[in-house]
Scaffold this motif. Structure first.
Motif, PDB file in Angstrom:
ATOM      1  N   LEU A 131       0.829  -1.208   0.000  1.00  0.00           N
ATOM      2  CA  LEU A 131       0.000   0.000   0.000  1.00  0.00           C
ATOM      3  C   LEU A 131       0.864   1.258   0.000  1.00  0.00           C
ATOM      4  N   LYS A 132       1.970   1.226   0.745  1.00  0.00           N
ATOM      5  CA  LYS A 132       2.880   2.373   0.764  1.00  0.00           C
ATOM      6  C   LYS A 132       3.520   2.579  -0.608  1.00  0.00           C
ATOM      7  N   SER A 133       3.921   1.481  -1.243  1.00  0.00           N
ATOM      8  CA  SER A 133       4.494   1.586  -2.598  1.00  0.00           C
ATOM      9  C   SER A 133       3.470   2.133  -3.577  1.00  0.00           C
ATOM     10  N   LEU A 134       2.239   1.633  -3.440  1.00  0.00           N
ATOM     11  CA  LEU A 134       1.162   2.115  -4.298  1.00  0.00           C
ATOM     12  C   LEU A 134       0.930   3.613  -4.104  1.00  0.00           C
ATOM     13  N   LEU A 135       0.993   4.055  -2.855  1.00  0.00           N
ATOM     14  CA  LEU A 135       0.803   5.476  -2.550  1.00  0.00           C
ATOM     15  C   LEU A 135       1.879   6.320  -3.224  1.00  0.00           C
ATOM     16  N   MET A 136       3.125   5.881  -3.171  1.00  0.00           N
ATOM     17  CA  MET A 136       4.218   6.633  -3.788  1.00  0.00           C
ATOM     18  C   MET A 136       4.055   6.705  -5.300  1.00  0.00           C
ATOM     19  N   ILE A 137       3.624   5.593  -5.904  1.00  0.00           N
ATOM     20  CA  ILE A 137       3.421   5.587  -7.361  1.00  0.00           C
ATOM     21  C   ILE A 137       2.315   6.551  -7.751  1.00  0.00           C
ATOM     22  N   VAL A 138       1.200   6.505  -7.019  1.00  0.00           N
ATOM     23  CA  VAL A 138       0.063   7.388  -7.323  1.00  0.00           C
ATOM     24  C   VAL A 138       0.458   8.854  -7.157  1.00  0.00           C
ATOM     25  N   ILE A 139       1.210   9.160  -6.100  1.00  0.00           N
ATOM     26  CA  ILE A 139       1.647  10.543  -5.876  1.00  0.00           C
ATOM     27  C   ILE A 139       2.547  11.012  -7.016  1.00  0.00           C
ATOM     28  N   PHE A 140       3.453  10.141  -7.459  1.00  0.00           N
ATOM     29  CA  PHE A 140       4.351  10.514  -8.561  1.00  0.00           C
ATOM     30  C   PHE A 140       3.569  10.774  -9.857  1.00  0.00           C
ATOM     31  N   ILE A 141       2.633   9.880 -10.194  1.00  0.00           N
ATOM     32  CA  ILE A 141       1.826  10.060 -11.403  1.00  0.00           C
ATOM     33  C   ILE A 141       0.973  11.320 -11.284  1.00  0.00           C
ATOM     34  N   TRP A 142       0.437  11.559 -10.112  1.00  0.00           N
ATOM     35  CA  TRP A 142      -0.384  12.752  -9.863  1.00  0.00           C
ATOM     36  C   TRP A 142       0.432  14.028 -10.109  1.00  0.00           C
ATOM     37  N   ILE A 143       1.665  14.042  -9.614  1.00  0.00           N
ATOM     38  CA  ILE A 143       2.529  15.217  -9.793  1.00  0.00           C
ATOM     39  C   ILE A 143       2.844  15.445 -11.272  1.00  0.00           C
ATOM     40  N   THR A 144       3.181  14.372 -11.984  1.00  0.00           N
ATOM     41  CA  THR A 144       3.533  14.527 -13.401  1.00  0.00           C
ATOM     42  C   THR A 144       2.340  14.996 -14.229  1.00  0.00           C
ATOM     43  N   ILE A 145       1.147  14.459 -13.952  1.00  0.00           N
ATOM     44  CA  ILE A 145      -0.039  14.878 -14.707  1.00  0.00           C
ATOM     45  C   ILE A 145      -0.375  16.340 -14.412  1.00  0.00           C
ATOM     46  N   ARG A 146      -0.269  16.738 -13.131  1.00  0.00           N
ATOM     47  CA  ARG A 146      -0.505  18.142 -12.784  1.00  0.00           C
ATOM     48  C   ARG A 146       0.523  19.050 -13.469  1.00  0.00           C
ATOM     49  N   GLY A 163       2.308   4.289 -14.972  1.00  0.00           N
ATOM     50  CA  GLY A 163       1.830   4.109 -13.603  1.00  0.00           C
ATOM     51  C   GLY A 163       1.043   2.833 -13.419  1.00  0.00           C
ATOM     52  N   ILE A 164       0.172   2.518 -14.377  1.00  0.00           N
ATOM     53  CA  ILE A 164      -0.627   1.289 -14.284  1.00  0.00           C
ATOM     54  C   ILE A 164       0.278   0.058 -14.306  1.00  0.00           C
ATOM     55  N   LEU A 165       1.284   0.042 -15.216  1.00  0.00           N
ATOM     56  CA  LEU A 165       2.204  -1.100 -15.283  1.00  0.00           C
ATOM     57  C   LEU A 165       3.014  -1.241 -13.998  1.00  0.00           C
ATOM     58  N   THR A 166       3.434  -0.093 -13.437  1.00  0.00           N
ATOM     59  CA  THR A 166       4.208  -0.145 -12.188  1.00  0.00           C
ATOM     60  C   THR A 166       3.353  -0.660 -11.032  1.00  0.00           C
ATOM     61  N   ILE A 167       2.107  -0.237 -10.971  1.00  0.00           N
ATOM     62  CA  ILE A 167       1.187  -0.711  -9.923  1.00  0.00           C
ATOM     63  C   ILE A 167       0.960  -2.215 -10.043  1.00  0.00           C
ATOM     64  N   MET A 168       0.773  -2.671 -11.282  1.00  0.00           N
ATOM     65  CA  MET A 168       0.548  -4.112 -11.480  1.00  0.00           C
ATOM     66  C   MET A 168       1.786  -4.912 -11.091  1.00  0.00           C
ATOM     67  N   GLN A 169       2.973  -4.357 -11.373  1.00  0.00           N
ATOM     68  CA  GLN A 169       4.195  -5.042 -10.957  1.00  0.00           C
ATOM     69  C   GLN A 169       4.323  -5.059  -9.437  1.00  0.00           C
TER      70      GLN A 169
END
Length: 364
Positions: free
Chosen positions: A98-113, A148-154
């Protein structure tokens, strides 16, 4: 002093033995970290506004909300671990995921913004191709989302090699089932890269009843607003098989008129042609570097036709008609100055003398 430190250590250890005390400590710590982040952000924002480099402002704006979310959510996962461990007496390994997932989501969120901020900033500047900027922004967002989706699945333990193999087969099946959708998608890509038109252009197709102002170029359809304000939704694949004219990119507008003079004014045509040509060459709104023709063009049934052929400097539709009106009025003035006039549609009846005498004899 040592006794005081030992007592403090014992008190903190006793305090942290209870999960609710741990959660309280983590929450208070998160609050202080959040306050520090806001003070640092405000200071950086003041410094960024003093610089002429705008990209630091865009980056700061992209970081603000995601970092604040991370400051609260990361300790929240730790608090959740304490709660579940104390309640169920079991360590949950998936909390690390869950922590790894949180970091991935935050990174994708920052790049999209960041991509959104850059897109808005570039579109505010003049002389920028809106369609190209939007296309690049869409591609960038899609790229980061897919990564991001591929990283989450991994992170969840999926094998990327097997996933990509399955994706190839699945992509073939989806491609066959949705070929129209894919043709529209690639049609939109060709519009973005070839740029036969952009948002705001006036286009029309002689092959189809399509004419109007381009309002939006999407991945699947292009929206065109006709001159009677009706929207037309055209699939992008259509543009790969039809001819599209783009009058918005014309360099000049053409004046092409045939003006008929009376046959009685045939001796004045040379002077009229000379003065009209001189007037057009010296007119401030006529492009003298383009083709300019003023000549006797045809013998019509009731007039001698003059060809007036020239190009205006303006391409604006309203201004063009104002210039055209001014040109026509000046041509009428030149014709009248030579005591000539515009020919009306007339018919001449010619009676032969013998026929008239024969008719007179029969009546007598």
């Amino acid at each position: 002093m040592n006794e005081l430190m030992n007592q403090l250590y014992v008190y903190i250890s006793y305090f942290l033995q209870s999960w609710n005390n741990n959660v309280l400590f983590i929450t208070v710590s998160s609050f202080f970290v959040w306050l520090i982040w806001h003070m640092v952000y405000n200071r950086l924002e003041i410094l960024a506004k003093k610089t002429q480099f705008h990209w630091d402002n865009l980056m700061l704006c992209a970081l603000k909300t995601p970092i604040s979310t991370l400051i609260w959510c990361w300790p929240g996962t730790i608090s959740l671990g304490f709660l579940l461990k104390d309640t169920l007496d079991f360590k949950f390994i998936w909390l690390n995921t869950l922590k790894s997932l949180l970091m991935i989501v935050i990174f994708i969120w920052i790049t999209i913004r960041l991509v959104n901020n850059i897109e808005k900033y570039i579109l505010k500047e003049k002389n920028k191709d809106e369609a190209t900027v939007q296309a690049i922004a869409k591609i960038a967002r899609s790229f980061f989302i897919i990564i991001g989706i591929l990283t989450i699945m991994q992170a969840f333990g999926f094998s990327l090699s097997g996933l990509l193999t399955f994706g190839g087969v699945g992509g073939l099946i989806v491609g066959l089932a949705a070929k129209d959708l894919l043709s529209n998608f690639f049609g939109g890509m060709m519009i973005y890269f070839d740029r036969p038109f952009k948002v705001g252009d006036w286009i029309y197709s002689p092959d189809r009843e399509i004419e109007g102002i381009v309002e939006r170029i999407g991945w699947r359809i292009t929206i065109i607003r006709t001159f009677d304000k009706r929207p037309i939704y055209v699939p992008n694949s259509v543009f790969s098989s039809i001819v599209v004219a783009n009058p918005s990119r014309m360099l000049n507008r053409r004046i092409n008129e045939n003006i008929g003079l009376r046959y009685n004014d045939k001796n004045k045509i040379t002077f009229i042609v000379s003065e009209v040509k001189s007037m057009l060459k010296n007119h401030p709104d006529i492009d003298a570097n383009q083709t300019l023709i003023v000549n006797l063009n045809a013998f019509s049934s009731s007039s001698l036709d003059l060809l007036i052929y020239a190009f205006t400097k303006t391409v604006n539709w309203i201004r063009y008609h104002e210039v055209r009106q001014d040109i026509l009025l000046k041509i009428i003035d030149i014709i009248h100055q030579h005591d000539a006039d515009i020919a009306f549609s007339t018919q001449t009846l010619k009676l032969e003398p013998q026929y008239s005498g024969l008719q007179a004899t029969k009546k007598s």
